[in-house]
Design an enzyme around this catalytic site. Structure first.
Site, PDB file in Angstrom:
ATOM      1  N   LYS A   1       1.804 -14.381 -11.362  1.00  0.00           N
ATOM      2  CA  LYS A   1       0.677 -13.705 -12.112  1.00  0.00           C
ATOM      3  C   LYS A   1      -0.330 -14.740 -12.381  1.00  0.00           C
ATOM      4  O   LYS A   1      -1.713 -14.484 -11.876  1.00  0.00           O
ATOM      5  CB  LYS A   1       0.475 -13.021 -12.532  1.00  0.00           C
TER       6      LYS A   1
ATOM      7  N   TYR B   1       7.330 -14.171 -13.486  1.00  0.00           N
ATOM      8  CA  TYR B   1       6.932 -13.072 -12.872  1.00  0.00           C
ATOM      9  C   TYR B   1       5.363 -13.156 -13.913  1.00  0.00           C
ATOM     10  O   TYR B   1       4.213 -13.455 -12.496  1.00  0.00           O
ATOM     11  CB  TYR B   1       7.039 -11.213 -13.505  1.00  0.00           C
ATOM     12  N   ALA B   2       5.165 -13.627 -14.721  1.00  0.00           N
ATOM     13  CA  ALA B   2       4.215 -13.891 -15.610  1.00  0.00           C
ATOM     14  C   ALA B   2       3.770 -14.981 -15.353  1.00  0.00           C
ATOM     15  O   ALA B   2       2.066 -15.393 -14.955  1.00  0.00           O
ATOM     16  CB  ALA B   2       4.452 -13.958 -16.852  1.00  0.00           C
ATOM     17  N   ALA B   3       4.523 -15.627 -14.892  1.00  0.00           N
ATOM     18  CA  ALA B   3       4.137 -17.682 -14.291  1.00  0.00           C
ATOM     19  C   ALA B   3       3.293 -17.098 -12.929  1.00  0.00           C
ATOM     20  O   ALA B   3       2.632 -18.208 -12.372  1.00  0.00           O
ATOM     21  CB  ALA B   3       5.264 -18.183 -13.672  1.00  0.00           C
TER      22      ALA B   3
ATOM     23  N   ASN C   1      -2.080  -7.706  -2.957  1.00  0.00           N
ATOM     24  CA  ASN C   1      -1.852  -7.032  -3.394  1.00  0.00           C
ATOM     25  C   ASN C   1      -0.543  -7.171  -4.049  1.00  0.00           C
ATOM     26  O   ASN C   1       0.274  -6.469  -5.147  1.00  0.00           O
ATOM     27  CB  ASN C   1      -2.327  -5.044  -3.504  1.00  0.00           C
TER      28      ASN C   1
ATOM     29  N   ALA D   1       0.518  -1.484   0.070  1.00  0.00           N
ATOM     30  CA  ALA D   1      -0.058   0.341  -0.242  1.00  0.00           C
ATOM     31  C   ALA D   1       0.881   1.466  -0.195  1.00  0.00           C
ATOM     32  O   ALA D   1       0.194   1.826   0.072  1.00  0.00           O
ATOM     33  CB  ALA D   1      -1.233   0.071   1.024  1.00  0.00           C
ATOM     34  N   SER D   2       1.856   1.194   0.139  1.00  0.00           N
ATOM     35  CA  SER D   2       3.025   2.307  -0.043  1.00  0.00           C
ATOM     36  C   SER D   2       2.972   3.179  -0.802  1.00  0.00           C
ATOM     37  O   SER D   2       3.838   4.158  -1.095  1.00  0.00           O
ATOM     38  CB  SER D   2       4.733   2.290   0.575  1.00  0.00           C
TER      39      SER D   2
ATOM     40  N   ASP E   1       7.541  -7.607   6.237  1.00  0.00           N
ATOM     41  CA  ASP E   1       8.255  -8.182   4.831  1.00  0.00           C
ATOM     42  C   ASP E   1       7.240  -9.745   4.779  1.00  0.00           C
ATOM     43  O   ASP E   1       7.893 -10.305   4.810  1.00  0.00           O
ATOM     44  CB  ASP E   1       9.760  -8.658   5.289  1.00  0.00           C
TER      45      ASP E   1
ATOM     46  N   SER F   1      -2.695  -9.739 -13.270  1.00  0.00           N
ATOM     47  CA  SER F   1      -2.269  -8.519 -14.234  1.00  0.00           C
ATOM     48  C   SER F   1      -2.647  -9.586 -15.234  1.00  0.00           C
ATOM     49  O   SER F   1      -2.562 -10.744 -16.026  1.00  0.00           O
ATOM     50  CB  SER F   1      -0.789  -8.894 -14.426  1.00  0.00           C
TER      51      SER F   1
END
Length: 260
Positions: free
Chosen positions: A152, A148-150, A83, A8-9, A56, A135
Site C-alpha cells: 500500500k 501488505y503495508a509495503a 481498487n 467491485a464484488s 484474475d 491505505s
C-alpha cells in the site's frame, strides 16, 4: 460516461460502483469472485449499463483480458477506480510466501499494469480521473501486516508521483486511504482473531469510505483519509509519530487476541 471499478464484488469496490452508478456512470466491474454477478445486478437496478469482467487481476493475462473487454465497448474510460487488493496477516517469519507473492502481484503489479492502459488512453484524450485505493497502512509501521503495508506504500507513492507527471494533461489522480473498514478484508487476511479484525473494522463503513473517496476524486484532491475520525487523525499524525510508536500501536491491534 463510463467508469471502471476493480474489486467491485464486495466492500469498498462495491460501494464505489454503487455511488458511480448513482452519479450516472455506466460501469465495467471486475473481480475474480463469484459474487460479481449478483453485485452487477444491483448496479443494473440503478439504471446503468454494466459489463461484468470475471478476471484474475493477479495475473497479467487477467489484466489484459479486462482491458480487451473495455476496448471492445468502444467507449472511453472517464473514471478508473483501481481498487482490487488483498491482505495477508501474521508474523513475516510464519506467513505463506506464495500468498504474499500473490498479494504483491495483485496489489502492486496489476495496479501498474492496468494504470498503464488507462493513462495512455486518458492522456490521448486529455481528460480522465483515476482513483487508487491505498491505505492508512501505507504510512504506518505495520508489524504482522509487513508485506501488505509495503504494497500500500507502493500504491501511495505511485499515485503521488503519477499525479505530478499528469498535472498538465487533464488527467487527475487521487489516492484513497481508508483505515480499518467493515468489509471481509480481515477475514480473507486471516485476521478475524485480532482486535482490528473483530473490533477495529467497525470504525468505518465501506459506503462512507467510497463516498469520501469519490468526493475527493471529483474535487481533484491528491488523497483522502477515509472515513473515521480516528483514521483522519492518524493520517495527519503519521509523519510526526516515531516509527517505534507506530509499530507498537499496530502490533497491539494486529496480534491474535489469545496471544499475550
Amino acid at each position: 460516461m463510463l467508469a471502471v471499478v476493480t474489486g467491485a464484488s464486495s466492500g469498498i469496490g462495491y460501494e464505489l460502483a454503487v455511488e458511480l452508478a448513482r452519479r450516472g456512470y455506466d460501469l465495467v466491474v471486475a473481480s475474480a469472485g463469484e459474487r460479481l454477478t449478483e453485485a452487477a445486478e444491483t448496479f443494473r437496478a440503478l439504471g446503468r449499463n454494466v459489463l461484468e469482467a470475471r478476471v484474475d487481476l493477479a495475473t497479467p493475462d487477467g489484466v489484459d483480458e479486462l482491458w480487451e473487454e473495455i476496448e471492445e465497448l468502444g467507449q472511453p474510460v472517464d473514471v478508473a477506480c483501481i481498487n482490487a487488493g488483498v491482505g495477508v496477516g501474521g508474523l513475516f517469519k510464519d506467513t505463506d510466501l506464495d500468498e504474499e507473492l500473490d498479494m504483491v502481484s495483485l496489489n502492486c503489479a496489476s495496479t501498474i499494469h492496468l494504470a498503464k492502459y488507462v493513462v495512455k488512453q486518458m492522456t490521448a484524450r486529455g481528460e480522465g480521473r483515476i482513483l487508487f485505493t491505498s491505505s492508512i497502512a501505507g504510512e504506518m509501521v505495520a508489524p504482522r501486516e509487513a508485506v501488505y503495508a509495503a504494497t500500500k506504500a507502493f500504491v501511495l507513492s505511485f499515485a503521488h508521483s503519477l499525479r505530478f507527471e499528469l498535472k498538465d494533461t487533464g488527467v487527475t489522480v487521487t489516492a484513497l486511504q481508508p483505515g480499518p473498514t467493515d468489509t471481509d478484508f480481515f477475514h480473507r487476511a486471516g485476521m478475524d482473531n485480532t482486535k482490528v479484525g473483530s473490533e477495529g473494522k467497525s470504525e468505518s463503513q465501506p459506503d462512507d469510505v467510497a463516498k469520501e473517496g469519490l468526493e475527493a476524486l471529483f474535487a481533484e484532491k491528491d488523497h483522502v483519509y477515509a472515513a473515521s475520525l480516528k483514521t483522519k487523525i492518524e493520517g495527519k499524525l503519521a509523519n510526526a509519530i516515531p516509527g517505534e510508536v507506530k509499530g507498537a500501536m499496530h502490533e497491539k491491534m494486529a496480534r491474535p487476541l489469545d496471544e499475550k
